[in-house]
Scaffold this active site. Structure first.
Site, PDB file in Angstrom:
ATOM      1  N   LYS A   1      55.210  36.560  20.153  1.00 29.99           N
ATOM      2  CA  LYS A   1      55.259  36.328  18.704  1.00 29.99           C
ATOM      3  C   LYS A   1      53.822  36.227  18.229  1.00 29.99           C
ATOM      4  CE  LYS A   1      58.592  35.597  15.666  1.00 29.99           C
ATOM      5  NZ  LYS A   1      60.012  35.963  15.771  1.00 29.99           N
TER       6      LYS A   1
ATOM      7  N   ASP B   1      58.594  39.247  10.554  1.00 30.34           N
ATOM      8  CA  ASP B   1      59.225  37.916  10.583  1.00 30.34           C
ATOM      9  C   ASP B   1      58.995  37.379   9.157  1.00 30.34           C
ATOM     10  OD1 ASP B   1      60.426  35.910  12.742  1.00 30.34           O
ATOM     11  OD2 ASP B   1      59.108  34.700  11.490  1.00 30.34           O
TER      12      ASP B   1
HETATM   13  N1  GLU Z   1      61.190  38.272  14.075  1.00 31.43           N
HETATM   14  C1  GLU Z   1      62.467  38.716  14.559  1.00 31.43           C
HETATM   15  C2  GLU Z   1      63.037  37.691  15.524  1.00 31.43           C
HETATM   16  O1  GLU Z   1      62.835  36.527  15.330  1.00 31.43           O
HETATM   17  C3  GLU Z   1      62.445  40.139  15.083  1.00 31.43           C
HETATM   18  C4  GLU Z   1      61.490  40.442  16.172  1.00 31.43           C
HETATM   19  C5  GLU Z   1      61.395  41.920  16.525  1.00 31.43           C
HETATM   20  O2  GLU Z   1      62.104  42.726  15.949  1.00 31.43           O
HETATM   21  O3  GLU Z   1      60.596  42.221  17.413  1.00 31.43           O
HETATM   22  O4  GLU Z   1      63.741  37.994  16.455  1.00 31.43           O
END
Ligand code: GLU
Length: 451
Positions: free
Chosen positions: A129, A169
């Site tokens: 992340k 996100d």
């Molecule tokens: N931010 C999203 C999550 O919390 C998607 C992450 C992504 O698609 O890599 O899963």
């Protein structure tokens, strides 16, 4: 209900000591370790090989300066983060968050959760992340573009189709993904579509990626309801938030026959007993990028706006609650209120939206509770499908992509359900998700040697 097994307690103590002050990260680790007592009792090799300790330590943490120039010509400085938590199952994968609350503890908790979430999808993706404490509110298009370009000027050396694949996100949608991909392409002189997901259809994106987190949570809750012989049809539903996750949760729940009567943003919530008017909500949030209070203004007497601080969206009586805003938005008090009002199912659309007290209350009351790392896995699942399409230079139809999403959500549900049963806690999706996610990552790590 559950406490941490005494063999695992020193591991949590060490996580707290070496990540001082990172309370959200401590909370996320605590929740997973709480579920692992039964696993290490059955399979002591996870402790002997220090797999639990290794899984709690990120592989790499990158923190960097993001200088950029605002529209008045002033130099601004933000801080950028990318925590590459675990790559046992595939390249690091996870979104970028732009929000003033972002710090290393927030990104660490998100990347820890992402590792298990991604494992549950069964797709070949590790966990990461990233993000920044940049606040996009009130910023012009040009400022957002310059900020994204500066961020990628550093981030590009740490990401790649086979290394680490960011996405969106909170605060990062299609527009920001475009600016980040554009800068990556310039700096590397490569059209590496699989380096980032959440792209627009025009340049290598996937159908249904925008809809997928909200749709996925709806499929997950539907599957939980089916275990009790029921569904969404005719039920009152409250969704918090009004971003991408909330909007497409409302869309799918409505198509399942549920009646969504409320949603919110940081300024307050709207209650519309006739059912949220999705076209109006999309117009306000996606096109005009305005506050949710505008919804009530447009609706006149038929909808009510309640400002933050004057009441909680969770005070509204409903049968299904789908928190889709942000971490720790639903407290123990809110959970007690929902239970008192007869809630039967909760699906976490956001990452860790329920506090530990709230989760405990739901589990003790026997409410169907879908934890985020399982229930909101639809977004990253479709990101992995986007990576597949990019790798094969193909584009799938909306129908094909949504069918894959629906079947993967079903298999995540069934895996969590079966795992909870296997470990003696039928119906406990928190335990099922934590154990199933952990075992997948730990088994791969075991086979890869001491990594
Ligand atoms: N931010 C999203 C999550 O919390 C998607 C992450 C992504 O698609 O890599 O899963």
């Amino acid at each position: 209900m559950n406490s941490i097994d005494e063999k695992l307690q020193p591991i949590l103590a060490e996580v707290i000591r070496r990540n001082a002050g990172e309370t959200e990260f401590h909370q996320a680790v605590h929740e997973v370790l709480e579920s692992l007592g039964r696993v290490v009792a059955k399979h002591p090799h996870y402790l002997e090989q220090a797999l639990v300790e290794r899984i709690c330590e990120p592989e790499r943490q990158i923190i960097f300066r993001i200088p950029w120039i605002d529209d008045r010509g002033q130099v601004q400085i933000n801080r950028g983060f990318r925590v590459q938590f675990n790559s046992a199952l595939g390249p690091y994968k996870g979104g970028m968050r732009f929000h003033p609350s972002v710090n290393v503890g927030i990104i660490k908790f998100l990347s820890f959760e992402q590792t298990f979430k991604n494992a549950l999808t069964g797709m070949p993706i590790g966990g990461a992340k990233g993000g920044s404490d940049f606040d996009p509110k009130g910023r012009s298009e040009a400022e957002i573009m310059r900020f994204c370009q500066s961020l990628v000027t550093e981030l590009h050396r740490h990401v790649g189709e086979y290394t680490d694949v960011p996405a969106g996100d909170i605060g990062v949608g299609g527009r920001e993904i475009g600016y980040m991909f554009g800068q990556f392409k310039r700096l590397t002189n490569r059209y590496e579509a699989g380096v980032i997901t959440g792209k627009a259809l025009a340049y290598g994106g996937s159908c249904a990626r925008t809809e997928s987190t909200g749709y996925g949570n709806s499929y997950f809750v539907q599957a939980m309801l089916e275990t009790r012989g029921t569904g969404f049809d005719g039920r009152k539903v409250v969704v918090s938030g009004s971003g991408n996750v909330a909007i497409y949760t409302i869309e799918k729940v409505q198509s399942f026959g549920g009646k969504v009567i409320a949603c919110s943003d940081s300024g307050g919530y709207v209650l519309d007993d006739a059912g949220i008017d999705l076209a109006l909500l999309k117009e306000i949030k996606e096109a005009r990028r305005q506050r949710i209070s505008e919804y009530a203004k447009a609706k006149g007497a038929s909808a009510r706006f309640v400002e933050t601080g004057r009441g909680s969206v969770w005070d509204i009586p409903c049968e299904v609650a789908m928190p889709s805003a942000t971490q720790n938005e639903l407290s123990g008090r809110d959970a007690a209120k929902l239970i008192g009002n007869g809630v039967i199912a909760v699906g976490e659309g956001a990452n860790m939206p329920c506090t530990p007290e709230a989760i405990r209350a739901f589990r003790e009351a026997g409410i169907l509770f879908g934890p985020g790392k399982a229930a909101n896995a639809g977004g990253v699942t479709t990101s992995a499908l986007e990576m597949q399409q990019n790798a094969s230079r193909d584009t799938w139809t909306f129908e094909k992509t949504e069918a894959r999403l629906a079947s993967i959500m079903r298999s995540i549900h069934d895996l969590c359900h079966a795992t909870a049963e296997e470990y003696g806690a039928p119906g406990d999706y928190v335990l099922g998700a934590n154990i199933a996610g952990f075992v997948r990552v730990a088994e791969a790590m075991r086979m890869l040697g001491v990594i």
